[in-house]
Design a protein around this motif. Structure first.
Motif, PDB file in Angstrom:
ATOM      1  N   LYS A  83       0.859  -1.191   0.000  1.00  0.00           N
ATOM      2  CA  LYS A  83       0.000   0.000   0.000  1.00  0.00           C
ATOM      3  C   LYS A  83       0.889   1.233   0.000  1.00  0.00           C
ATOM      4  CE  LYS A  83      -4.047   0.222   2.206  1.00  0.00           C
ATOM      5  NZ  LYS A  83      -5.003   0.392   3.331  1.00  0.00           N
ATOM      6  N   MET A  84       0.689   2.076  -0.994  1.00  0.00           N
ATOM      7  CA  MET A  84       1.469   3.300  -1.150  1.00  0.00           C
ATOM      8  C   MET A  84       0.650   4.494  -0.678  1.00  0.00           C
ATOM      9  SD  MET A  84       4.288   2.144  -2.368  1.00  0.00           S
ATOM     10  CE  MET A  84       5.114   3.645  -2.893  1.00  0.00           C
ATOM     11  N   ASN A  85       1.361   5.555  -0.295  1.00  0.00           N
ATOM     12  CA  ASN A  85       0.742   6.778   0.205  1.00  0.00           C
ATOM     13  C   ASN A  85       1.282   7.967  -0.569  1.00  0.00           C
ATOM     14  OD1 ASN A  85      -0.589   5.810   2.902  1.00  0.00           O
ATOM     15  ND2 ASN A  85       1.404   4.819   2.761  1.00  0.00           N
ATOM     16  N   ALA A  86       0.378   8.847  -0.979  1.00  0.00           N
ATOM     17  CA  ALA A  86       0.745  10.058  -1.704  1.00  0.00           C
ATOM     18  C   ALA A  86      -0.023  11.232  -1.119  1.00  0.00           C
ATOM     19  CB  ALA A  86       0.399   9.912  -3.186  1.00  0.00           C
ATOM     20  N   LEU A  87       0.647  12.365  -1.005  1.00  0.00           N
ATOM     21  CA  LEU A  87      -0.052  13.578  -0.572  1.00  0.00           C
ATOM     22  C   LEU A  87      -0.936  14.086  -1.692  1.00  0.00           C
ATOM     23  CD1 LEU A  87       2.498  15.826   1.346  1.00  0.00           C
ATOM     24  CD2 LEU A  87       0.455  14.742   2.231  1.00  0.00           C
ATOM     25  N   ARG A  88      -2.091  14.589  -1.356  1.00  0.00           N
ATOM     26  CA  ARG A  88      -2.984  15.193  -2.341  1.00  0.00           C
ATOM     27  C   ARG A  88      -2.765  16.708  -2.309  1.00  0.00           C
ATOM     28  NH1 ARG A  88      -8.870  12.526  -1.552  1.00  0.00           N
ATOM     29  NH2 ARG A  88      -9.242  13.709  -3.439  1.00  0.00           N
ATOM     30  N   THR A  89      -1.512  17.106  -2.468  1.00  0.00           N
ATOM     31  CA  THR A  89      -1.107  18.497  -2.294  1.00  0.00           C
ATOM     32  C   THR A  89      -1.893  19.459  -3.170  1.00  0.00           C
ATOM     33  OG1 THR A  89       1.104  17.678  -1.806  1.00  0.00           O
ATOM     34  CG2 THR A  89       0.896  20.036  -2.222  1.00  0.00           C
ATOM     35  N   ASP A  90      -1.940  19.210  -4.467  1.00  0.00           N
ATOM     36  CA  ASP A  90      -2.627  20.133  -5.380  1.00  0.00           C
ATOM     37  C   ASP A  90      -4.113  20.229  -5.056  1.00  0.00           C
ATOM     38  OD1 ASP A  90      -0.233  20.626  -6.646  1.00  0.00           O
ATOM     39  OD2 ASP A  90      -0.620  19.230  -8.301  1.00  0.00           O
ATOM     40  N   GLU A  91      -4.724  19.090  -4.790  1.00  0.00           N
ATOM     41  CA  GLU A  91      -6.153  19.082  -4.463  1.00  0.00           C
ATOM     42  C   GLU A  91      -6.421  19.802  -3.144  1.00  0.00           C
ATOM     43  OE1 GLU A  91      -7.999  14.995  -5.594  1.00  0.00           O
ATOM     44  OE2 GLU A  91      -5.838  14.719  -5.283  1.00  0.00           O
ATOM     45  N   MET A  92      -5.564  19.554  -2.147  1.00  0.00           N
ATOM     46  CA  MET A  92      -5.729  20.229  -0.844  1.00  0.00           C
ATOM     47  C   MET A  92      -5.535  21.737  -1.001  1.00  0.00           C
ATOM     48  SD  MET A  92      -6.562  18.314   1.785  1.00  0.00           S
ATOM     49  CE  MET A  92      -5.989  19.205   3.210  1.00  0.00           C
ATOM     50  N   ASP A  93      -4.544  22.140  -1.807  1.00  0.00           N
ATOM     51  CA  ASP A  93      -4.303  23.574  -1.998  1.00  0.00           C
ATOM     52  C   ASP A  93      -5.453  24.255  -2.729  1.00  0.00           C
ATOM     53  OD1 ASP A  93      -1.945  23.688  -0.588  1.00  0.00           O
ATOM     54  OD2 ASP A  93      -0.663  23.524  -2.348  1.00  0.00           O
ATOM     55  N   THR A  94      -6.122  23.531  -3.594  1.00  0.00           N
ATOM     56  CA  THR A  94      -7.295  24.086  -4.272  1.00  0.00           C
ATOM     57  C   THR A  94      -8.447  24.241  -3.289  1.00  0.00           C
ATOM     58  OG1 THR A  94      -6.642  23.130  -6.386  1.00  0.00           O
ATOM     59  CG2 THR A  94      -8.972  23.692  -6.123  1.00  0.00           C
ATOM     60  N   ARG A  95      -8.666  23.220  -2.457  1.00  0.00           N
ATOM     61  CA  ARG A  95      -9.794  23.228  -1.514  1.00  0.00           C
ATOM     62  C   ARG A  95      -9.530  24.128  -0.312  1.00  0.00           C
ATOM     63  NH1 ARG A  95     -14.643  23.393   0.245  1.00  0.00           N
ATOM     64  NH2 ARG A  95     -15.339  21.830   1.714  1.00  0.00           N
ATOM     65  N   PHE A  96      -8.302  24.034   0.240  1.00  0.00           N
ATOM     66  CA  PHE A  96      -7.925  24.801   1.439  1.00  0.00           C
ATOM     67  C   PHE A  96      -6.583  25.483   1.165  1.00  0.00           C
ATOM     68  CE2 PHE A  96     -10.152  20.913   3.026  1.00  0.00           C
ATOM     69  CZ  PHE A  96     -11.329  21.515   3.440  1.00  0.00           C
ATOM     70  N   PRO A  97      -6.588  26.587   0.435  1.00  0.00           N
ATOM     71  CA  PRO A  97      -5.332  27.221   0.022  1.00  0.00           C
ATOM     72  C   PRO A  97      -4.391  27.522   1.196  1.00  0.00           C
ATOM     73  CG  PRO A  97      -7.206  28.265  -1.051  1.00  0.00           C
ATOM     74  CD  PRO A  97      -7.762  27.333  -0.012  1.00  0.00           C
ATOM     75  N   GLY A  98      -3.174  27.009   1.068  1.00  0.00           N
ATOM     76  CA  GLY A  98      -2.134  27.287   2.047  1.00  0.00           C
ATOM     77  C   GLY A  98      -2.180  26.462   3.319  1.00  0.00           C
ATOM     78  N   LEU A  99      -3.215  25.643   3.507  1.00  0.00           N
ATOM     79  CA  LEU A  99      -3.358  24.913   4.765  1.00  0.00           C
ATOM     80  C   LEU A  99      -2.188  23.966   5.013  1.00  0.00           C
ATOM     81  CD1 LEU A  99      -4.961  24.152   7.311  1.00  0.00           C
ATOM     82  CD2 LEU A  99      -6.152  22.445   5.932  1.00  0.00           C
ATOM     83  N   LEU A 100      -1.889  23.099   4.047  1.00  0.00           N
ATOM     84  CA  LEU A 100      -0.810  22.137   4.252  1.00  0.00           C
ATOM     85  C   LEU A 100       0.529  22.826   4.478  1.00  0.00           C
ATOM     86  CD1 LEU A 100      -1.346  19.121   1.803  1.00  0.00           C
ATOM     87  CD2 LEU A 100      -1.417  19.129   4.293  1.00  0.00           C
ATOM     88  N   SER A 101       0.845  23.818   3.675  1.00  0.00           N
ATOM     89  CA  SER A 101       2.132  24.496   3.825  1.00  0.00           C
ATOM     90  C   SER A 101       2.209  25.226   5.169  1.00  0.00           C
ATOM     91  CB  SER A 101       2.408  25.438   2.662  1.00  0.00           C
ATOM     92  OG  SER A 101       1.393  26.400   2.554  1.00  0.00           O
ATOM     93  N   ALA A 102       1.106  25.823   5.619  1.00  0.00           N
ATOM     94  CA  ALA A 102       1.089  26.511   6.906  1.00  0.00           C
ATOM     95  C   ALA A 102       1.290  25.528   8.065  1.00  0.00           C
ATOM     96  CB  ALA A 102      -0.201  27.292   7.088  1.00  0.00           C
ATOM     97  N   VAL A 103       0.624  24.396   8.001  1.00  0.00           N
ATOM     98  CA  VAL A 103       0.748  23.389   9.061  1.00  0.00           C
ATOM     99  C   VAL A 103       2.174  22.829   9.094  1.00  0.00           C
ATOM    100  CG1 VAL A 103       0.028  21.056   9.748  1.00  0.00           C
ATOM    101  CG2 VAL A 103      -1.692  22.770   9.153  1.00  0.00           C
TER     102      VAL A 103
END
Length: 112
Positions: A83-103
């Motif tokens: 089982k592989m894991n990938a961040l949904r970075t682009d999708e998260m940034d579209t839905r919640f701009p800046g959230l992942l990078s801020a966290v």
């Protein structure tokens, strides 16, 4: 008699438009889950479940992967039996701009 073919293993993922900010924040508030996200960012590639370093048992880590997946933070998929894991970075940034990078920035600053 030939063995019946089995369907490929798949994992269900939410449509991010259905994920609330509350759900995303609750997924990212846990330090183990933030560590998983930070390790994915640091690796710069998808990682198998067994490659993560975490201070919890494998069954507990599986729970954390599920919470991240259900909140739309990661996408999981199989390569054979792994089982592989990938961040949904682009999708998260579209839905919640800046959230992942801020966290992640706050996590790094706290750890320094």
């Amino acid at each position: 008699m030939a063995r019946p073919r089995t369907a490929p293993r798949t994992v269900e993922h939410p449509d991010l438009s259905q994920v609330s900010l509350q759900q995303a924040l609750e997924a990212l508030v846990d330090p183990v889950r933030r560590t998983v996200v930070a390790q994915l960012v640091g690796a710069g590639q998808d990682l198998s479940c067994g490659t993560f370093v975490a201070p919890v048992s494998l069954s507990t880590l599986t729970h954390h992967f599920n919470v991240l997946r259900e909140a739309g933070v990661i996408r999981q998929y199989y390569v054979g039996t792994t089982k592989m894991n990938a961040l949904r970075t682009d999708e998260m940034d579209t839905r919640f701009p800046g959230l992942l990078s801020a966290v992640l920035a706050a996590e790094a600053a706290e750890g320094a």
